[in-house]
Design a protein around this motif. Structure first.
Motif, PDB file in Angstrom:
ATOM      1  N   TYR A  91    -125.882  -5.699 -30.029  1.00 29.02           N
ATOM      2  CA  TYR A  91    -125.546  -7.029 -30.550  1.00 29.02           C
ATOM      3  C   TYR A  91    -125.727  -8.049 -29.441  1.00 29.02           C
ATOM      4  CZ  TYR A  91    -122.547 -10.914 -31.949  1.00 29.02           C
ATOM      5  OH  TYR A  91    -122.052 -12.157 -32.218  1.00 29.02           O
ATOM      6  N   ARG A  92    -126.504  -9.077 -29.720  1.00 27.12           N
ATOM      7  CA  ARG A  92    -126.750 -10.147 -28.758  1.00 27.12           C
ATOM      8  C   ARG A  92    -125.969 -11.375 -29.217  1.00 27.12           C
ATOM      9  NH1 ARG A  92    -130.528 -11.119 -24.575  1.00 27.12           N
ATOM     10  NH2 ARG A  92    -129.875 -13.153 -23.788  1.00 27.12           N
ATOM     11  N   PRO A  93    -124.870 -11.747 -28.541  1.00 23.91           N
ATOM     12  CA  PRO A  93    -124.045 -12.876 -28.995  1.00 23.91           C
ATOM     13  C   PRO A  93    -124.794 -14.195 -29.101  1.00 23.91           C
ATOM     14  CG  PRO A  93    -122.905 -11.628 -27.296  1.00 23.91           C
ATOM     15  CD  PRO A  93    -124.300 -11.097 -27.372  1.00 23.91           C
ATOM     16  N   SER A  94    -125.810 -14.401 -28.258  1.00 32.11           N
ATOM     17  CA  SER A  94    -126.489 -15.688 -28.247  1.00 32.11           C
ATOM     18  C   SER A  94    -127.623 -15.808 -29.265  1.00 32.11           C
ATOM     19  CB  SER A  94    -127.050 -15.966 -26.850  1.00 32.11           C
ATOM     20  OG  SER A  94    -128.014 -14.988 -26.514  1.00 32.11           O
ATOM     21  N   ASN A  95    -128.079 -14.683 -29.835  1.00 32.32           N
ATOM     22  CA  ASN A  95    -129.211 -14.748 -30.752  1.00 32.32           C
ATOM     23  C   ASN A  95    -129.173 -13.567 -31.719  1.00 32.32           C
ATOM     24  OD1 ASN A  95    -131.643 -15.046 -32.060  1.00 32.32           O
ATOM     25  ND2 ASN A  95    -132.854 -15.268 -30.212  1.00 32.32           N
ATOM     26  N   GLN A  96    -128.862 -13.845 -32.956  1.00 29.56           N
ATOM     27  CA  GLN A  96    -128.742 -12.792 -33.965  1.00 29.56           C
ATOM     28  C   GLN A  96    -130.077 -12.096 -34.230  1.00 29.56           C
ATOM     29  OE1 GLN A  96    -127.540 -14.233 -37.790  1.00 29.56           O
ATOM     30  NE2 GLN A  96    -126.873 -12.237 -38.505  1.00 29.56           N
ATOM     31  N   LYS A  97    -131.177 -12.763 -33.985  1.00 30.00           N
ATOM     32  CA  LYS A  97    -132.493 -12.186 -34.254  1.00 30.00           C
ATOM     33  C   LYS A  97    -132.821 -11.019 -33.319  1.00 30.00           C
ATOM     34  CE  LYS A  97    -134.284 -16.497 -36.095  1.00 30.00           C
ATOM     35  NZ  LYS A  97    -133.315 -17.519 -35.797  1.00 30.00           N
ATOM     36  N   LEU A  98    -132.115 -10.918 -32.183  1.00 31.57           N
ATOM     37  CA  LEU A  98    -132.356  -9.836 -31.235  1.00 31.57           C
ATOM     38  C   LEU A  98    -131.491  -8.612 -31.491  1.00 31.57           C
ATOM     39  CD1 LEU A  98    -132.617 -11.899 -27.930  1.00 31.57           C
ATOM     40  CD2 LEU A  98    -134.487 -10.960 -29.284  1.00 31.57           C
ATOM     41  N   ASP A  99    -130.570  -8.684 -32.449  1.00 27.27           N
ATOM     42  CA  ASP A  99    -129.703  -7.551 -32.764  1.00 27.27           C
ATOM     43  C   ASP A  99    -130.546  -6.372 -33.241  1.00 27.27           C
ATOM     44  OD1 ASP A  99    -127.682  -9.288 -32.188  1.00 27.27           O
ATOM     45  OD2 ASP A  99    -126.881  -9.389 -34.223  1.00 27.27           O
ATOM     46  N   ALA A 100    -130.107  -5.167 -32.878  1.00 24.29           N
ATOM     47  CA  ALA A 100    -130.847  -3.959 -33.277  1.00 24.29           C
ATOM     48  C   ALA A 100    -129.864  -2.821 -33.513  1.00 24.29           C
ATOM     49  CB  ALA A 100    -131.845  -3.570 -32.193  1.00 24.29           C
ATOM     50  N   GLU A 101    -130.320  -1.856 -34.260  1.00 24.78           N
ATOM     51  CA  GLU A 101    -129.515  -0.674 -34.553  1.00 24.78           C
ATOM     52  C   GLU A 101    -130.448   0.527 -34.545  1.00 24.78           C
ATOM     53  OE1 GLU A 101    -127.297   0.346 -38.488  1.00 24.78           O
ATOM     54  OE2 GLU A 101    -126.088  -1.111 -37.362  1.00 24.78           O
ATOM     55  N   MET A 102    -130.007   1.627 -33.914  1.00 27.62           N
ATOM     56  CA  MET A 102    -130.844   2.825 -33.846  1.00 27.62           C
ATOM     57  C   MET A 102    -129.996   4.069 -34.049  1.00 27.62           C
ATOM     58  SD  MET A 102    -131.589   2.952 -29.734  1.00 27.62           S
ATOM     59  CE  MET A 102    -132.369   1.386 -29.771  1.00 27.62           C
ATOM     60  N   GLU A 103    -130.603   5.063 -34.642  1.00 27.77           N
ATOM     61  CA  GLU A 103    -129.935   6.339 -34.856  1.00 27.77           C
ATOM     62  C   GLU A 103    -129.912   7.122 -33.543  1.00 27.77           C
ATOM     63  OE1 GLU A 103    -128.457   7.554 -37.690  1.00 27.77           O
ATOM     64  OE2 GLU A 103    -128.824   5.563 -38.525  1.00 27.77           O
ATOM     65  N   ILE A 104    -128.872   7.907 -33.367  1.00 28.90           N
ATOM     66  CA  ILE A 104    -128.772   8.746 -32.179  1.00 28.90           C
ATOM     67  C   ILE A 104    -129.584  10.021 -32.416  1.00 28.90           C
ATOM     68  CG2 ILE A 104    -127.209  10.142 -30.769  1.00 28.90           C
ATOM     69  CD1 ILE A 104    -125.042   8.059 -31.317  1.00 28.90           C
ATOM     70  N   SER A 105    -130.566  10.225 -31.551  1.00 34.52           N
ATOM     71  CA  SER A 105    -131.404  11.422 -31.578  1.00 34.52           C
ATOM     72  C   SER A 105    -131.527  11.893 -30.134  1.00 34.52           C
ATOM     73  CB  SER A 105    -132.773  11.096 -32.170  1.00 34.52           C
ATOM     74  OG  SER A 105    -133.594  12.222 -32.123  1.00 34.52           O
ATOM     75  N   LEU A 106    -130.851  12.972 -29.811  1.00 37.48           N
ATOM     76  CA  LEU A 106    -130.744  13.406 -28.417  1.00 37.48           C
ATOM     77  C   LEU A 106    -131.598  14.630 -28.122  1.00 37.48           C
ATOM     78  CD1 LEU A 106    -126.874  13.085 -27.993  1.00 37.48           C
ATOM     79  CD2 LEU A 106    -128.611  11.465 -27.274  1.00 37.48           C
ATOM     80  N   SER A 107    -132.245  14.611 -26.949  1.00 37.12           N
ATOM     81  CA  SER A 107    -132.929  15.790 -26.429  1.00 37.12           C
ATOM     82  C   SER A 107    -132.206  16.294 -25.179  1.00 37.12           C
ATOM     83  CB  SER A 107    -134.384  15.468 -26.102  1.00 37.12           C
ATOM     84  OG  SER A 107    -134.450  14.414 -25.177  1.00 37.12           O
ATOM     85  N   SER A 108    -131.203  15.540 -24.751  1.00 34.78           N
ATOM     86  CA  SER A 108    -130.283  15.950 -23.679  1.00 34.78           C
ATOM     87  C   SER A 108    -128.968  15.238 -23.967  1.00 34.78           C
ATOM     88  CB  SER A 108    -130.845  15.575 -22.306  1.00 34.78           C
ATOM     89  OG  SER A 108    -130.812  14.182 -22.125  1.00 34.78           O
ATOM     90  N   SER A 109    -128.040  15.310 -23.048  1.00 37.57           N
ATOM     91  CA  SER A 109    -126.753  14.656 -23.304  1.00 37.57           C
ATOM     92  C   SER A 109    -126.802  13.157 -23.024  1.00 37.57           C
ATOM     93  CB  SER A 109    -125.649  15.316 -22.478  1.00 37.57           C
ATOM     94  OG  SER A 109    -125.916  15.149 -21.104  1.00 37.57           O
ATOM     95  N   ASN A 110    -127.970  12.635 -22.661  1.00 35.65           N
ATOM     96  CA  ASN A 110    -128.134  11.206 -22.380  1.00 35.65           C
ATOM     97  C   ASN A 110    -129.082  10.558 -23.383  1.00 35.65           C
ATOM     98  OD1 ASN A 110    -126.532  11.464 -20.069  1.00 35.65           O
ATOM     99  ND2 ASN A 110    -128.301  11.978 -18.807  1.00 35.65           N
ATOM    100  N   LEU A 111    -128.799   9.306 -23.704  1.00 33.14           N
ATOM    101  CA  LEU A 111    -129.676   8.504 -24.558  1.00 33.14           C
ATOM    102  C   LEU A 111    -130.086   7.282 -23.762  1.00 33.14           C
ATOM    103  CD1 LEU A 111    -130.856   7.836 -27.415  1.00 33.14           C
ATOM    104  CD2 LEU A 111    -128.748   6.582 -27.827  1.00 33.14           C
ATOM    105  N   LEU A 112    -131.385   7.019 -23.685  1.00 34.49           N
ATOM    106  CA  LEU A 112    -131.891   5.872 -22.936  1.00 34.49           C
ATOM    107  C   LEU A 112    -132.429   4.833 -23.901  1.00 34.49           C
ATOM    108  CD1 LEU A 112    -132.597   4.656 -20.127  1.00 34.49           C
ATOM    109  CD2 LEU A 112    -134.858   5.662 -20.420  1.00 34.49           C
ATOM    110  N   ILE A 113    -131.936   3.601 -23.754  1.00 32.20           N
ATOM    111  CA  ILE A 113    -132.488   2.467 -24.489  1.00 32.20           C
ATOM    112  C   ILE A 113    -133.447   1.786 -23.523  1.00 32.20           C
ATOM    113  CG2 ILE A 113    -131.975   0.311 -25.675  1.00 32.20           C
ATOM    114  CD1 ILE A 113    -129.107   1.456 -26.086  1.00 32.20           C
TER     115      ILE A 113
END
Length: 148
Positions: A95-117
């Motif tokens: 969630y980007r407080p300054s610009n709603q157009k930049l908001d994004a949502e993604m499903e969690i899909s892990l190949s290790s215990s870490n998720l990188l955005i």
């Protein structure tokens, strides 16, 4: 025609009202000044508050908590190491407080215990990151603000 002080006050008051109305109409008609709620379904989100509190309590009760860290490659979300990462499901909301157009949502899909955005998905500035996830039927919620 002679102007007295009463007429001058009325004229000044009229000019002031015109000045204020001009700016009100300018702000309402210009798309640069977006007048919107934080979320589209604000009232439906409010009904979910107790569930969010319970999820956050579950997340805070963990010994090994979820970490949201800023890295050079992007933002890394580290899930508990003692959990089987293949059984973790959920979603990450950016969630980007300054610009709603930049908001994004993604499903969690892990190949290790870490998720990188990746940083290619992020614009510099403040981001509110919400991780809603489930493991073995227990719901968790982590929320953190990150300045990237």
């Amino acid at each position: 025609m002679k102007l007295n002080w009463g007429t001058g006050i009325v004229i000044a008051f009229g000019l002031f009202m015109t000045f204020i109305l001009f700016f009100v109409f300018k702000v309402q008609s210009n798309s640069k000044y977006d007048n919107e709620l934080v979320t589209e379904n604000y009232y439906q989100q409010e009904l979910k508050v107790q569930g969010n509190i319970d999820r956050a309590s579950n997340a805070n009760a963990l010994v090994d908590k979820v970490r949201i860290d800023k890295e050079s490659e992007g933002i890394q979300i580290a899930f508990p190491k003692d959990f089987d990462y293949t059984a973790i499901t959920g979603k990450v909301s950016l969630y980007r407080p300054s610009n709603q157009k930049l908001d994004a949502e993604m499903e969690i899909s892990l190949s290790s215990s870490n998720l990188l955005i990746p940083k290619s998905n992020l614009v510099g500035g403040l981001w509110d990151i919400t991780v809603e996830w489930e493991y073995n039927g227990v719901l968790y919620r982590n929320k953190q603000s990150v300045y990237y």
